[in-house]
Design an enzyme around this catalytic site. Structure first.
Site, PDB file in Angstrom:
ATOM      1  N   SER A 127       0.855  -1.183   0.000  1.00 15.59           N
ATOM      2  CA  SER A 127       0.000   0.000   0.000  1.00 15.59           C
ATOM      3  C   SER A 127       0.894   1.237   0.000  1.00 15.59           C
ATOM      4  O   SER A 127       2.105   1.129   0.230  1.00 15.59           O
ATOM      5  CB  SER A 127      -0.846  -0.033   1.281  1.00 15.59           C
ATOM      6  OG  SER A 127      -1.364   1.235   1.600  1.00 15.59           O
ATOM      7  N   TYR A 183      -2.720  -0.807  10.100  1.00 14.64           N
ATOM      8  CA  TYR A 183      -2.669  -0.996   8.641  1.00 14.64           C
ATOM      9  C   TYR A 183      -1.261  -0.661   8.123  1.00 14.64           C
ATOM     10  O   TYR A 183      -0.664  -1.425   7.360  1.00 14.64           O
ATOM     11  CB  TYR A 183      -3.722  -0.109   7.976  1.00 14.64           C
ATOM     12  CG  TYR A 183      -3.920  -0.369   6.503  1.00 14.64           C
ATOM     13  CD1 TYR A 183      -4.690  -1.442   6.071  1.00 14.64           C
ATOM     14  CD2 TYR A 183      -3.338   0.451   5.545  1.00 14.64           C
ATOM     15  CE1 TYR A 183      -4.880  -1.691   4.708  1.00 14.64           C
ATOM     16  CE2 TYR A 183      -3.516   0.221   4.191  1.00 14.64           C
ATOM     17  CZ  TYR A 183      -4.286  -0.854   3.775  1.00 14.64           C
ATOM     18  OH  TYR A 183      -4.464  -1.097   2.434  1.00 14.64           O
TER      19      TYR A 183
END
Ligand code: NDP
Length: 254
Positions: free
Chosen positions: A144, A157
Site C-alpha cells: 500500500s 494498517y
C-alpha cells in the site's frame, strides 16, 4: 506475446472476489492462466465466477479465512489437489479499521496484522513446498502507500503493510535459488469497497487524493491488471524483492 503468456499456469488470489484481487484475477485469467479466487463470502465468490466465466477465463472459487492457518493450508492443498500444481500466489486479502492509535482494542489491532501480514506469511509458506517441487513460483504481495507512509488513523494498517514489504524482501532473498520470485505491489488510492468506507470516515480524502496524484484521479482496480500479469509471467523472471508503486505518481509527489 509469449513473454506475458500465462497459459498452463495456475494462479491463486486471496480476496480475489472483489476490488483489486478480482481485477488481477481477470487480467491474469485473460492472459491464459487458470485462476482460483478465494474469499470468505460465498455470494461474492459466486458473482465473481459468473463474471470470469463470461470472459471465458478458466476459474474456480474456494472459501478461505486467511486469519486461520489451517484454512490457508487447506486452501493451498485443495488447489494443488484439483489442478496438480500451483504457479502463482497473490496475497491480496486485506482489511482496515480506522482509529487513532490510542483508541484501538488490542484485538482489533492484531486482527488487521493477522489479515494483512500474517496471512501473507502463512499462504507463502504453504505454497513454498509446491513451488520447490516444480522449481519455479511467483508470489505477489499487496502492500500500500502505507507501506511507505504512516497513516494517522491506520497504525495497524501501516505496520502490516510496511511488514509486507520487508517480508517480501526476506522471502525473495531466501527463495531466489529455488527460482521463486517474490514481489510486492503498492497500489495508490483505488476505488474499491475498502476505500469507499475510507471516504465516509474521512470526507476530505476524495479531493485530497485527486490533488496529490499527478495523474489527477483515483485508480480503478483494472489499473492493477498489467502489473499482475508482468509479475506472474516470464517477463519478470529476474525481478525479485521489489515493491512497485502503481499509484498514478502519488508517492513521488512530495
Ligand atoms: P476489498 O474490500 O474490495 O477487498 C478485500 C478482499 O479481501 C475481499 O475480497 C475480501 O473477501 C478479502 N478478505 C478480507 N479479509 C479476509 C479474510 N479474513 N479471509 C479471506 N479473505 C478476506 O478491498 P481492496 O480490493 O481495496 O483491497 C485488496 C487489497 O489491496 C488489500 O490488501 C488492501 O489493503 C490493498 N490496498 C487497497 C488499496 C485501495 O486503495 N483500495 C490501496 C492499497 C492497498 P471476503 O469479503 O470474501 O472476505
Amino acid at each position: 506475446m509469449k513473454l506475458f503468456n500465462l497459459t498452463d499456469k495456475v494462479a491463486l488470489i486471496t480476496g480475489g472476489n472483489g476490488g483489486i484481487g478480482f481485477a488481477m484475477a481477470k487480467a491474469i485469467g485473460e492472459a491464459g492462466a487458470t485462476v482460483v479466487i478465494a474469499g470468505r463470502n460465498e455470494d461474492k465468490n459466486k458473482k465473481s465466477i459468473e463474471e470470469l466465466n463470461s470472459l471465458n477465463v478458466k476459474c474456480k472459487s474456494l472459501i478461505v479465512d486467511v486469519v486461520n492457518e489451517n484454512s490457508c493450508n487447506q486452501l493451498i492443498e485443495d488447489v494443488v489437489q484439483i489442478y496438480g500444481k500451483l504457479n502463482i500466489l497473490i496475497n491480496n486479502a486485506g482489511t482496515n479499521i480506522r482509529k487513532r492509535p490510542e483508541e484501538y482494542e488490542l484485538k482489533e489491532w492484531t486482527s488487521i496484522i493477522d489479515t494483512n501480514l500474517v496471512s501473507t506469511f502463512t499462504c507463502s509458506k504453504a505454497a513454498f513446498k509446491h513451488f520447490k517441487c516444480i522449481n519455479s513460483g511467483k508470489i505477489i504481495n499487496i502492500g500500500s502507500m502505507h507501506s511507505l507512509f504512516g497513516a494517522p488513523l491506520g497504525s495497524a494498517y501501516s505496520a502490516s503493510k510496511g511488514g509486507v514489504v520487508q517480508l517480501t524482501k526476506s522471502l525473495a532473498n531466501t527463495w531466489a535459488k529455488d527460482n521463486i520470485q517474490v514481489n510486492a505491489v503498492l497500489p495508490g488510492y483505488i476505488d474499491t469497497t475498502l476505500t469507499r468506507q475510507a471516504r465516509v470516515d474521512i470526507p476530505e480524502l476524495q479531493k485530497r487524493v485527486e490533488e496529490r496524484t499527478p495523474a489527477g484521479r483515483w485508480g480503478d482496480p483494472d489499473d492493477l491488471g498489467g502489473i499482475a500479469v508482468f509479475l506472474s509471467s516470464d517477463a519478470s523472471n529476474y525481478v525479485t524483492g521489489t515493491a512497485i508503486p502503481v499509484d498514478g505518481g502519488y508517492s513521488i509527489n512530495g
